[in-house]
Motif scaffolding. Sequence first.
Motif, PDB file in Angstrom:
ATOM      1  N   LEU A  44       0.835  -1.206   0.000  1.00 14.15           N
ATOM      2  CA  LEU A  44       0.000   0.000   0.000  1.00 14.15           C
ATOM      3  C   LEU A  44       0.870   1.255   0.000  1.00 14.15           C
ATOM      4  O   LEU A  44       0.574   2.221  -0.703  1.00 14.15           O
ATOM      5  CB  LEU A  44      -0.936   0.004   1.205  1.00 14.15           C
ATOM      6  CG  LEU A  44      -2.098  -0.978   1.148  1.00 14.15           C
ATOM      7  CD1 LEU A  44      -2.884  -0.938   2.446  1.00 14.15           C
ATOM      8  CD2 LEU A  44      -3.004  -0.671  -0.019  1.00 14.15           C
ATOM      9  N   ASP A  45       1.930   1.236   0.811  1.00 16.51           N
ATOM     10  CA  ASP A  45       2.824   2.388   0.841  1.00 16.51           C
ATOM     11  C   ASP A  45       3.462   2.618  -0.524  1.00 16.51           C
ATOM     12  O   ASP A  45       3.589   3.753  -0.983  1.00 16.51           O
ATOM     13  CB  ASP A  45       3.917   2.197   1.900  1.00 16.51           C
ATOM     14  CG  ASP A  45       3.377   2.278   3.314  1.00 16.51           C
ATOM     15  OD1 ASP A  45       2.217   2.740   3.472  1.00 16.51           O
ATOM     16  OD2 ASP A  45       4.098   1.888   4.252  1.00 16.51           O
ATOM     17  N   THR A  46       3.853   1.520  -1.185  1.00 12.49           N
ATOM     18  CA  THR A  46       4.446   1.642  -2.512  1.00 12.49           C
ATOM     19  C   THR A  46       3.433   2.217  -3.492  1.00 12.49           C
ATOM     20  O   THR A  46       3.763   3.109  -4.283  1.00 12.49           O
ATOM     21  CB  THR A  46       4.936   0.262  -3.001  1.00 12.49           C
ATOM     22  OG1 THR A  46       5.875  -0.243  -2.047  1.00 12.49           O
ATOM     23  CG2 THR A  46       5.586   0.352  -4.357  1.00 12.49           C
ATOM     24  N   GLU A  47       2.204   1.723  -3.429  1.00 16.91           N
ATOM     25  CA  GLU A  47       1.149   2.257  -4.300  1.00 16.91           C
ATOM     26  C   GLU A  47       0.897   3.731  -3.993  1.00 16.91           C
ATOM     27  O   GLU A  47       0.721   4.537  -4.915  1.00 16.91           O
ATOM     28  CB  GLU A  47      -0.134   1.460  -4.132  1.00 16.91           C
ATOM     29  CG  GLU A  47      -0.069   0.066  -4.698  1.00 16.91           C
ATOM     30  CD  GLU A  47      -1.328  -0.749  -4.388  1.00 16.91           C
ATOM     31  OE1 GLU A  47      -2.231  -0.225  -3.709  1.00 16.91           O
ATOM     32  OE2 GLU A  47      -1.378  -1.902  -4.826  1.00 16.91           O
ATOM     33  N   ASP A  48       0.871   4.082  -2.708  1.00 16.79           N
ATOM     34  CA  ASP A  48       0.662   5.481  -2.326  1.00 16.79           C
ATOM     35  C   ASP A  48       1.783   6.361  -2.855  1.00 16.79           C
ATOM     36  O   ASP A  48       1.538   7.443  -3.397  1.00 16.79           O
ATOM     37  CB  ASP A  48       0.571   5.626  -0.804  1.00 16.79           C
ATOM     38  CG  ASP A  48      -0.716   5.040  -0.242  1.00 16.79           C
ATOM     39  OD1 ASP A  48      -1.626   4.735  -1.038  1.00 16.79           O
ATOM     40  OD2 ASP A  48      -0.795   4.884   0.989  1.00 16.79           O
ATOM     41  N   ARG A  49       3.027   5.893  -2.696  1.00 14.72           N
ATOM     42  CA  ARG A  49       4.151   6.676  -3.201  1.00 14.72           C
ATOM     43  C   ARG A  49       4.072   6.849  -4.711  1.00 14.72           C
ATOM     44  O   ARG A  49       4.352   7.924  -5.237  1.00 14.72           O
ATOM     45  CB  ARG A  49       5.472   6.027  -2.818  1.00 14.72           C
ATOM     46  CG  ARG A  49       5.921   6.451  -1.425  1.00 14.72           C
ATOM     47  CD  ARG A  49       7.238   5.853  -1.135  1.00 14.72           C
ATOM     48  NE  ARG A  49       6.784   4.645  -0.503  1.00 14.72           N
ATOM     49  CZ  ARG A  49       7.419   3.561  -0.164  1.00 14.72           C
ATOM     50  NH1 ARG A  49       8.569   3.438  -0.377  1.00 14.72           N
ATOM     51  NH2 ARG A  49       6.908   2.542   0.406  1.00 14.72           N
ATOM     52  N   GLN A  50       3.670   5.786  -5.406  1.00 13.45           N
ATOM     53  CA  GLN A  50       3.557   5.859  -6.849  1.00 13.45           C
ATOM     54  C   GLN A  50       2.462   6.861  -7.236  1.00 13.45           C
ATOM     55  O   GLN A  50       2.658   7.676  -8.142  1.00 13.45           O
ATOM     56  CB  GLN A  50       3.239   4.477  -7.419  1.00 13.45           C
ATOM     57  CG  GLN A  50       3.212   4.440  -8.923  1.00 13.45           C
ATOM     58  CD  GLN A  50       2.917   3.036  -9.448  1.00 13.45           C
ATOM     59  OE1 GLN A  50       2.599   2.144  -8.669  1.00 13.45           O
ATOM     60  NE2 GLN A  50       3.020   2.851 -10.733  1.00 13.45           N
ATOM     61  N   ARG A  55       3.774  10.317  -6.597  1.00 12.76           N
ATOM     62  CA  ARG A  55       4.711  10.736  -7.653  1.00 12.76           C
ATOM     63  C   ARG A  55       3.964  11.160  -8.915  1.00 12.76           C
ATOM     64  O   ARG A  55       4.311  12.159  -9.548  1.00 12.76           O
ATOM     65  CB  ARG A  55       5.673   9.590  -7.983  1.00 12.76           C
ATOM     66  CG  ARG A  55       6.803   9.476  -7.024  1.00 12.76           C
ATOM     67  CD  ARG A  55       7.854   8.475  -7.543  1.00 12.76           C
ATOM     68  NE  ARG A  55       8.396   7.787  -6.406  1.00 12.76           N
ATOM     69  CZ  ARG A  55       8.248   6.508  -6.118  1.00 12.76           C
ATOM     70  NH1 ARG A  55       7.601   5.721  -6.918  1.00 12.76           N
ATOM     71  NH2 ARG A  55       8.769   5.990  -5.036  1.00 12.76           N
ATOM     72  N   MET A  56       2.928  10.387  -9.260  1.00  7.85           N
ATOM     73  CA  MET A  56       2.142  10.719 -10.438  1.00  7.85           C
ATOM     74  C   MET A  56       1.447  12.065 -10.250  1.00  7.85           C
ATOM     75  O   MET A  56       1.457  12.914 -11.151  1.00  7.85           O
ATOM     76  CB  MET A  56       1.106   9.635 -10.705  1.00  7.85           C
ATOM     77  CG  MET A  56       0.356   9.834 -12.010  1.00  7.85           C
ATOM     78  SD  MET A  56      -0.843   8.529 -12.303  1.00  7.85           S
ATOM     79  CE  MET A  56      -2.071   8.943 -11.081  1.00  7.85           C
ATOM     80  N   THR A 103       2.044  15.435 -12.411  1.00 11.44           N
ATOM     81  CA  THR A 103       0.917  16.141 -13.014  1.00 11.44           C
ATOM     82  C   THR A 103       0.889  17.589 -12.543  1.00 11.44           C
ATOM     83  O   THR A 103       0.685  18.513 -13.346  1.00 11.44           O
ATOM     84  CB  THR A 103      -0.402  15.442 -12.646  1.00 11.44           C
ATOM     85  OG1 THR A 103      -0.327  14.087 -13.059  1.00 11.44           O
ATOM     86  CG2 THR A 103      -1.585  16.112 -13.297  1.00 11.44           C
ATOM     87  N   THR A 104       1.134  17.783 -11.258  1.00 16.66           N
ATOM     88  CA  THR A 104       1.134  19.146 -10.711  1.00 16.66           C
ATOM     89  C   THR A 104       2.262  19.973 -11.304  1.00 16.66           C
ATOM     90  O   THR A 104       2.074  21.137 -11.646  1.00 16.66           O
ATOM     91  CB  THR A 104       1.273  19.098  -9.173  1.00 16.66           C
ATOM     92  OG1 THR A 104       0.210  18.309  -8.650  1.00 16.66           O
ATOM     93  CG2 THR A 104       1.229  20.479  -8.575  1.00 16.66           C
ATOM     94  N   ARG A 105       3.424  19.368 -11.441  1.00 20.33           N
ATOM     95  CA  ARG A 105       4.553  20.097 -12.025  1.00 20.33           C
ATOM     96  C   ARG A 105       4.284  20.458 -13.484  1.00 20.33           C
ATOM     97  O   ARG A 105       4.686  21.521 -13.944  1.00 20.33           O
ATOM     98  CB  ARG A 105       5.827  19.271 -11.910  1.00 20.33           C
ATOM     99  CG  ARG A 105       6.361  19.255 -10.504  1.00 20.33           C
ATOM    100  CD  ARG A 105       7.614  18.430 -10.397  1.00 20.33           C
ATOM    101  NE  ARG A 105       8.107  18.426  -9.023  1.00 20.33           N
ATOM    102  CZ  ARG A 105       8.915  17.522  -8.524  1.00 20.33           C
ATOM    103  NH1 ARG A 105       9.346  16.528  -9.286  1.00 20.33           N
ATOM    104  NH2 ARG A 105       9.311  17.588  -7.282  1.00 20.33           N
TER     105      ARG A 105
END
Length: 168
Positions: free
Chosen positions: A82-88, A91-92, A96-98
């Motif tokens: 879950l943490d890995t999915e959250d980090r991914q 990042r996405m 997108t924000t950048r």
Amino acid sequence: MIRIVRTRTLNALRTSLTEAQTTASAAREEAVQHQWASELATDSAIRAEAALEKLQTAALQRAVDVARFEGELETLRAQSLLDTEDRQALRMLLRTTRKQSTRADRVYVLFRVGELHSVHATPEAAESAAEAEGAPRSGWTAHTPGAALPPACEVLWRVQPLPLGGAQ
């Protein structure tokens, strides 16, 4: 009745008696040693049984601990995923924000009967918010910059662009 016994026979009997007493004494000592060995073996067996019971109890406790640790490990693995999915996902979102980090030079303000209702990034978002509140889907008119605004009491819903302060 009196019996006569020869000296040789008497000596042989005495020797035989001494040998029998020596053998009996040796047998008693051997019996004592066997008794002591038996008691030692019994004590050792009792200690071995007690040690075995302790080991069985410890093994059972370790099995319970292993099962608990396996459950915790599975939970931690799931949490890690879950943490890995959250980090991914973060990042996405950051990418997108950048990509969308161009500064807006204006916002679109939604007025209802001349009063501020909400502020939006796009005119479409302001119109959607008005429609969600019951405004008709058609009949939107754009305000021409520099032209006079109709009185607020005449317009039920109005979207008006406002420049952001400090935007160049």
